[in-house]
Design a protein around this motif. Structure first.
Motif, PDB file in Angstrom:
ATOM      1  N   ASP A 171      13.665   0.976  -5.476  1.00 18.31           N
ATOM      2  CA  ASP A 171      13.743   0.079  -4.406  1.00 18.31           C
ATOM      3  C   ASP A 171      12.343  -0.255  -3.851  1.00 18.31           C
ATOM      4  N   ILE A 172      11.744   0.741  -3.961  1.00 17.27           N
ATOM      5  CA  ILE A 172      10.059   0.698  -3.266  1.00 17.27           C
ATOM      6  C   ILE A 172       9.540  -0.054  -4.201  1.00 17.27           C
ATOM      7  N   ALA A 173       9.619  -0.211  -5.473  1.00 17.52           N
ATOM      8  CA  ALA A 173       8.815  -0.833  -6.562  1.00 17.52           C
ATOM      9  C   ALA A 173       9.389  -2.383  -6.398  1.00 17.52           C
ATOM     10  N   ARG A 174      10.474  -2.552  -6.228  1.00 18.40           N
ATOM     11  CA  ARG A 174      11.111  -4.092  -5.894  1.00 18.40           C
ATOM     12  C   ARG A 174      10.347  -4.425  -4.773  1.00 18.40           C
ATOM     13  N   ARG A 175      10.620  -3.631  -3.633  1.00 18.70           N
ATOM     14  CA  ARG A 175      10.106  -4.141  -2.202  1.00 18.70           C
ATOM     15  C   ARG A 175       8.757  -4.542  -2.152  1.00 18.70           C
ATOM     16  N   ASP A 176       7.963  -3.724  -2.868  1.00 19.49           N
ATOM     17  CA  ASP A 176       6.486  -3.637  -2.660  1.00 19.49           C
ATOM     18  C   ASP A 176       6.009  -4.541  -3.985  1.00 19.49           C
ATOM     19  N   ASN A 177       6.584  -4.909  -4.941  1.00 21.69           N
ATOM     20  CA  ASN A 177       6.386  -5.493  -6.057  1.00 21.69           C
ATOM     21  C   ASN A 177       5.342  -4.688  -6.949  1.00 21.69           C
ATOM     22  N   LEU A 178       5.546  -3.446  -6.903  1.00 20.74           N
ATOM     23  CA  LEU A 178       4.490  -2.794  -7.763  1.00 20.74           C
ATOM     24  C   LEU A 178       4.587  -2.748  -9.170  1.00 20.74           C
ATOM     25  N   SER A 179       3.342  -2.580  -9.916  1.00 22.50           N
ATOM     26  CA  SER A 179       3.455  -2.351 -11.348  1.00 22.50           C
ATOM     27  C   SER A 179       3.862  -1.149 -11.787  1.00 22.50           C
ATOM     28  N   ILE A 180       4.057  -0.826 -12.906  1.00 19.90           N
ATOM     29  CA  ILE A 180       4.222   0.514 -13.409  1.00 19.90           C
ATOM     30  C   ILE A 180       3.300   1.777 -12.854  1.00 19.90           C
ATOM     31  N   ARG A 181       2.104   1.277 -13.195  1.00 19.51           N
ATOM     32  CA  ARG A 181       1.084   2.133 -12.422  1.00 19.51           C
ATOM     33  C   ARG A 181       1.046   2.164 -11.294  1.00 19.51           C
ATOM     34  N   GLN A 182       1.259   1.401 -10.626  1.00 17.48           N
ATOM     35  CA  GLN A 182       1.150   1.516  -8.963  1.00 17.48           C
ATOM     36  C   GLN A 182       2.427   2.315  -8.545  1.00 17.48           C
TER      37      GLN A 182
END
Ligand SMILES: Cc1cc2nc3c(=O)[nH]c(=O)nc-3n(C[C@H](O)[C@H](O)[C@H](O)COP(=O)(O)O)c2cc1C
Ligand SMILES: Cc1cc2nc3c(=O)[nH]c(=O)nc-3n(C[C@H](O)[C@H](O)[C@H](O)COP(=O)(O)O)c2cc1C
Lengths: 447, 447
Positions: free
Chosen positions: A341-352
């Protein structure tokens, strides 16, 4: 009545919580297997008047070697066994509580009851048991299985396991041992109680072959996030470790667990809820951030991918600076969904994404001045989100010593924290009563 | 090559071996649950340059409450759990070996491998594991059973259990952990060995989540009397505790166990045979006898009958000063027949029989001057009956302190005993090699 004050624990396993902990310039690289290091850590926590030092544990390595080469680049591979280590550390400390993790899935209640009772005697009443059900298949494979038993089965067994352990701790009344050399009576047989438990998972006669402990019964700690986990905590725990990122989530968890206690005949104050908190203090916010960045820069990409793989499976086939894909092999773990959810919400890369969990691994992280950190604690403490905090130092011993030297004095200045230990047992310091005979015993499992 | 010298261990559980131990005028009545007492005992043994302190153990009370009222008149009811206690005692000692008992019938090999490895790390290489299969039904009833599993099953499981533990101790090579902060390599993956054991009793993947230990592997101790027990000892033990009353019996046992070692590729010197010895020294023989009689006079008849009941069942319906009857409820124990033979041979009454086992419980007992005791040791040591002795003090701490203060100097004067520890690990002091990688691993079970 004395003012309510913040309770503090510290996660003191190995070299700390951050993925790159052992590479910190000031960390002893061999700290996860160094007794000197463990002594320095627990003594720092005691200097900081912490309620307890807490040893997380797995009965096996719990870090996937996926992608290959991840595991050999972390220090999350070897460690002391908690009950032996805490028994040793009991000899070099006087007041701090000593909490070890033990699994209800791969143990027998008689052993667990006995070992924690023994630690309670050795430490003069400072033992606690962190009850876990062991989620990983890697642990299962060390115990005659290919995979962890299903969720419901694990929690069903855990509830009965805890009941048996508590029953065994009630084998002997406080004053059972009269030890009268003249009459030759060693104990009063009316004060020995044989459990004779027989349930779906366990048949255990008792009695325990160790006397009632200095606390009446060791402190019980739980960390369940799910419905069953909360229920078990409400029924049996004295302390709960929680994981929440926001005030709202922490409040919801706090209300949910405390709200379940009445039906077990318990008052909400009998249980202390202590969310995990990675606190990185600096004299200025910039200094604090710089301290954190030292570690962030040392995260090997393989280790970052390894950490993600524990929740989402191996993502090494995807571009590391590209978006987080739908995970190929998402694992049975309550944090997997949260991280996605966090990755999607904040549009994160794998590294981020891996850098975002490299420190607190999903726990609240506060990087700032001592006042910033005290503010963060005070807010949750005063708004029914926390009774205290389980400090997760990014690295050890320095990450803990920083909290002791900088944050503790600030909390004391605000009247939020003790200036001396209230007592010599963990229960006395937590402000929860001695476990009198009959009180520690059998509580009904959740209906 | 230095002269061969006598090895000494001490059974340091609770208040000693004698049935009336806790009633001795100088014994601390609460000694079985006193950390101070345990510290005084191990420190006395270390002052006496003993190779090891040994904690016998049962996973339950092992003393029948038959006739009723026997158990509450002994101190053989409660005790510390061995691994926690020895971990604590490691912190207040420097050289003495620390041997804990753990059952292969009611444990899992992963836990046992880990806990002993942890104790070995904590103590700097002084851990030993006394492997037992747990004979009593009282223990079985704490582990989901009504009775102990059959003999063959127990020993079959024990052999595989020990093999798995040794395999797990070989998970990491000595120099696996490079911990190079610059490259980020924590361990060399070619030096990690996954066991992947799969056998009739256990499926255990490994690796162990603790590094190779200071001794390579903890010392393995065995005390089997039967054929299977001897075979397991010959295959896997570094030390054997034996029970023999006569030189001839001890020699036969010594030859039998050492004779079995060749087929496992082992040299007889790799295993130290240490019969139990209750030694009661006095400045004169009369003083020694008087010291023993203090305890003999304190044996409550109920406790004496209780001790017999552990082997022969409850004899309280028979006249206590009459002959020993055919036992109504003889138990599955190798010593039952021996005690019965002694009663018949010497025409003992029930009271005389229990008094004859009240001290040494079937172990050799020598009451006399330091020279008498040294003579007794020397005879067995020089005639292939013993490599050393497991001292069974009748009471603690005094019964041990007497041996340290009176017998040890006599042995040293004769050149039979060390005047300083040879090394800092138990293996170094026993004169057996470090368990190098590959050497500790899997030995075939007896064909
Ligand atoms: C602070 C904290 C510490 C934990 N420590 C351990 C641990 O040492 N060993 C373990 O197997 N699980 C540990 N867990 C996992 C929990 O026992 C539990 O499985 C997890 O929080 C998921 O909750 P649930 O099982 O109710 O879904 C910990 C969880 C938290 C939040
Ligand atoms: C000196 C000595 C110490 C022993 N210690 C224990 C012990 O602590 N716990 C236990 O369950 N059995 C103990 N035993 C029993 C042995 O493990 C074994 O069961 C017994 O000697 C009978 O041998 P057998 O099983 O080969 O017939 C001990 C035996 C001896 C001789």
């Amino acid at each position: 009545m004395p003012a309510r004050t913040i309770k503090l624990g510290v996660s003191m396993i190995g070299l700390g919580y951050h993925l790159a902990n052992w590479r910190h310039p000031d960390a002893p690289a061999n700290g996860n297997m160094s007794l000197q290091h463990a002594m320095r850590v627990i003594q720092a926590a005691e200097r900081g008047l912490f309620d307890m030092g807490f040893l997380a544990d797995g009965v096996g390595i719990r870090f996937h070697d996926e992608p290959k080469g991840a595991l050999c680049r972390t220090a999350k591979n070897v460690q002391f066994e908690p009950l032996t280590l805490l028994s040793a550390l009991a000899m070099v400390t006087r007041n701090i509580g000593l909490v070890a993790t033990a699994s209800t899935t791969y143990n027998e209640p008689y052993h667990v009851a006995r070992k924690f009772a023994s630690l309670d005697h050795i430490s003069g009443g400072r033992a606690g048991w962190n009850v876990v059900t062991s989620v990983t298949d890697m642990e299962a494979r060390n115990f005659n299985r290919d995979a962890a038993p299903g969720y419901d089965l694990r929690y069903d067994r855990a509830a009965e396991f805890v009941a048996v352990v508590r029953g065994l701790w009630d084998s002997w009344e406080d004053d059972a041992f009269v030890r009268d050399k003249v009459s030759g009576i060693n104990y009063d047989p009316t004060k020995l109680h044989v459990l004779n438990h027989s349930g779906p998972h366990f048949k255990v006669a008792g009695p325990l072959n160790i006397a009632r402990t200095p606390q009446g019964a060791p402190v019980i700690v739980q960390a369940g996030a799910s419905d069953q986990g909360r229920e078990l905590a409400a029924a049996t725990a004295d302390v709960v470790y929680a994981a929440a990122q926001t005030l709202e989530a922490a409040q919801a968890y706090y209300a949910s667990v405390k709200g379940r206690m009445a039906k077990y005949g318990r008052h909400p104050d009998e249980l202390k809820i202590m969310p995990g908190l990675m606190a990185i203090p600096g004299r200025t916010r910039q200094e604090a951030q710089d301290r954190y960045d030292i570690l962030q820069e040392l995260v090997d990409p393989l280790v970052g991918l390894g950490a993600l793989s524990n929740y989402l499976g191996d993502l090494s086939a995807y571009p590391i600076d590209g978006p987080v894909p739908e995970p190929p092999n998402r694992r049975m773990h309550s944090r997997a969904g949260i991280f996605l959810d966090i990755a999607r919400r904040d549009n994160l890369s794998i590294r981020q994404l891996y850098l975002s969990i490299a420190g607190g691994n999903g726990h609240r992280t506060v990087i700032g001045t001592p006042a910033d950190i005290a503010d963060a604690m005070e807010e949750w403490f005063h708004h029914e989100a926390a009774d205290g905090f389980n400090i997760l130092p990014p690295w050890l011993p320095g990450g803990l010593e920083d909290v002791v030297d900088m944050v503790v004095p600030e909390l004391q200045r605000r009247g939020l924290y003790r200036t001396a230990y209230e007592g010599s047992t963990l229960r006395e310091n937590l402000g929860i009563p001695y476990a009198a005979f009959g009180k520690a015993a059998y509580r009904p499992a959740a209906e």
